[in-house]
Design a protein around this motif. Sequence first.
Motif, PDB file in Angstrom:
ATOM      1  N   PHE A 126      -9.522   0.913   5.782  1.00  0.00           N
ATOM      2  CA  PHE A 126      -8.822  -0.175   6.453  1.00  0.00           C
ATOM      3  C   PHE A 126      -7.726   0.377   7.347  1.00  0.00           C
ATOM      4  N   GLY A 127      -7.435  -0.370   8.387  1.00  0.00           N
ATOM      5  CA  GLY A 127      -6.368   0.004   9.296  1.00  0.00           C
ATOM      6  C   GLY A 127      -5.088  -0.747   8.965  1.00  0.00           C
ATOM      7  N   LYS A 128      -4.087  -0.511   9.780  1.00  0.00           N
ATOM      8  CA  LYS A 128      -2.777  -1.137   9.572  1.00  0.00           C
ATOM      9  C   LYS A 128      -2.873  -2.659   9.671  1.00  0.00           C
ATOM     10  N   LYS A 129      -3.695  -3.136  10.588  1.00  0.00           N
ATOM     11  CA  LYS A 129      -3.869  -4.576  10.782  1.00  0.00           C
ATOM     12  C   LYS A 129      -4.504  -5.218   9.546  1.00  0.00           C
ATOM     13  N   ASN A 130      -5.475  -4.529   8.943  1.00  0.00           N
ATOM     14  CA  ASN A 130      -6.112  -5.040   7.731  1.00  0.00           C
ATOM     15  C   ASN A 130      -5.110  -5.199   6.605  1.00  0.00           C
ATOM     16  N   TYR A 131      -4.293  -4.168   6.397  1.00  0.00           N
ATOM     17  CA  TYR A 131      -3.313  -4.225   5.312  1.00  0.00           C
ATOM     18  C   TYR A 131      -2.268  -5.309   5.564  1.00  0.00           C
ATOM     19  N   LYS A 132      -1.911  -5.532   6.825  1.00  0.00           N
ATOM     20  CA  LYS A 132      -0.938  -6.582   7.143  1.00  0.00           C
ATOM     21  C   LYS A 132      -1.501  -7.947   6.744  1.00  0.00           C
ATOM     22  N   PHE A 133      -2.757  -8.210   7.102  1.00  0.00           N
ATOM     23  CA  PHE A 133      -3.368  -9.480   6.722  1.00  0.00           C
ATOM     24  C   PHE A 133      -3.554  -9.588   5.207  1.00  0.00           C
ATOM     25  N   MET A 134      -3.847  -8.472   4.544  1.00  0.00           N
ATOM     26  CA  MET A 134      -3.989  -8.503   3.087  1.00  0.00           C
ATOM     27  C   MET A 134      -2.684  -8.885   2.402  1.00  0.00           C
ATOM     28  N   PHE A 135      -1.576  -8.321   2.873  1.00  0.00           N
ATOM     29  CA  PHE A 135      -0.279  -8.649   2.275  1.00  0.00           C
ATOM     30  C   PHE A 135       0.118 -10.093   2.568  1.00  0.00           C
ATOM     31  N   GLY A 180      -2.019 -12.600   2.971  1.00  0.00           N
ATOM     32  CA  GLY A 180      -2.860 -13.389   2.070  1.00  0.00           C
ATOM     33  C   GLY A 180      -2.372 -13.333   0.632  1.00  0.00           C
ATOM     34  N   LEU A 181      -1.942 -12.170   0.201  1.00  0.00           N
ATOM     35  CA  LEU A 181      -1.425 -12.026  -1.159  1.00  0.00           C
ATOM     36  C   LEU A 181      -0.145 -12.836  -1.352  1.00  0.00           C
ATOM     37  N   ALA A 182       0.718 -12.856  -0.343  1.00  0.00           N
ATOM     38  CA  ALA A 182       1.957 -13.641  -0.423  1.00  0.00           C
ATOM     39  C   ALA A 182       1.653 -15.132  -0.487  1.00  0.00           C
ATOM     40  N   ILE A 183       0.662 -15.594   0.266  1.00  0.00           N
ATOM     41  CA  ILE A 183       0.301 -17.011   0.247  1.00  0.00           C
ATOM     42  C   ILE A 183      -0.302 -17.390  -1.103  1.00  0.00           C
ATOM     43  N   ILE A 184      -1.124 -16.514  -1.672  1.00  0.00           N
ATOM     44  CA  ILE A 184      -1.688 -16.776  -2.998  1.00  0.00           C
ATOM     45  C   ILE A 184      -0.575 -16.836  -4.041  1.00  0.00           C
ATOM     46  N   GLN A 217      -7.680 -13.176   2.796  1.00  0.00           N
ATOM     47  CA  GLN A 217      -8.089 -11.905   2.190  1.00  0.00           C
ATOM     48  C   GLN A 217      -9.504 -11.513   2.649  1.00  0.00           C
ATOM     49  N   VAL A 218     -10.404 -12.472   2.670  1.00  0.00           N
ATOM     50  CA  VAL A 218     -11.775 -12.184   3.124  1.00  0.00           C
ATOM     51  C   VAL A 218     -11.760 -11.770   4.594  1.00  0.00           C
ATOM     52  N   TYR A 219     -10.971 -12.473   5.411  1.00  0.00           N
ATOM     53  CA  TYR A 219     -10.853 -12.121   6.819  1.00  0.00           C
ATOM     54  C   TYR A 219     -10.293 -10.702   6.975  1.00  0.00           C
ATOM     55  N   ALA A 220      -9.297 -10.349   6.166  1.00  0.00           N
ATOM     56  CA  ALA A 220      -8.689  -9.018   6.257  1.00  0.00           C
ATOM     57  C   ALA A 220      -9.687  -7.931   5.889  1.00  0.00           C
ATOM     58  N   ILE A 221     -10.551  -8.204   4.948  1.00  0.00           N
ATOM     59  CA  ILE A 221     -11.553  -7.208   4.551  1.00  0.00           C
ATOM     60  C   ILE A 221     -12.612  -7.050   5.632  1.00  0.00           C
TER      61      ILE A 221
END
Length: 84
Positions: free
Chosen positions: A16-25, A27-31, A73-77
């Motif tokens: 994953f790139g930096k953009k992926n991890y940004k979206f993952m975090f 998504g995790l914050a929203i969850i 999270q799915v979008y980030a993956i």
Amino acid sequence: MGEKKQKEAAKSVFVFGKKNYKFMFIGLAIIALGFILMSGGGSDDPNVFNPEIFNFRRIRLAPMLILVGLGIQVYAILLNPDKK
């Protein structure tokens, strides 16, 4: 000369790139926010019913935030970090 090529070939590459991890975090914050909004509302006395557990925040808003977070999270993956 051969060792140099082997070191370049053995260089670790992140999936994953930096953009992926940004979206993952995000998504995790929203969850996490959804679970925080869902908590509480119980009664201290088990013999007393508290209708506060059926309000809009716990029944509609919190589960919707959790589903939106999972969608992010799915979008980030699936996001391709190399695509510009």
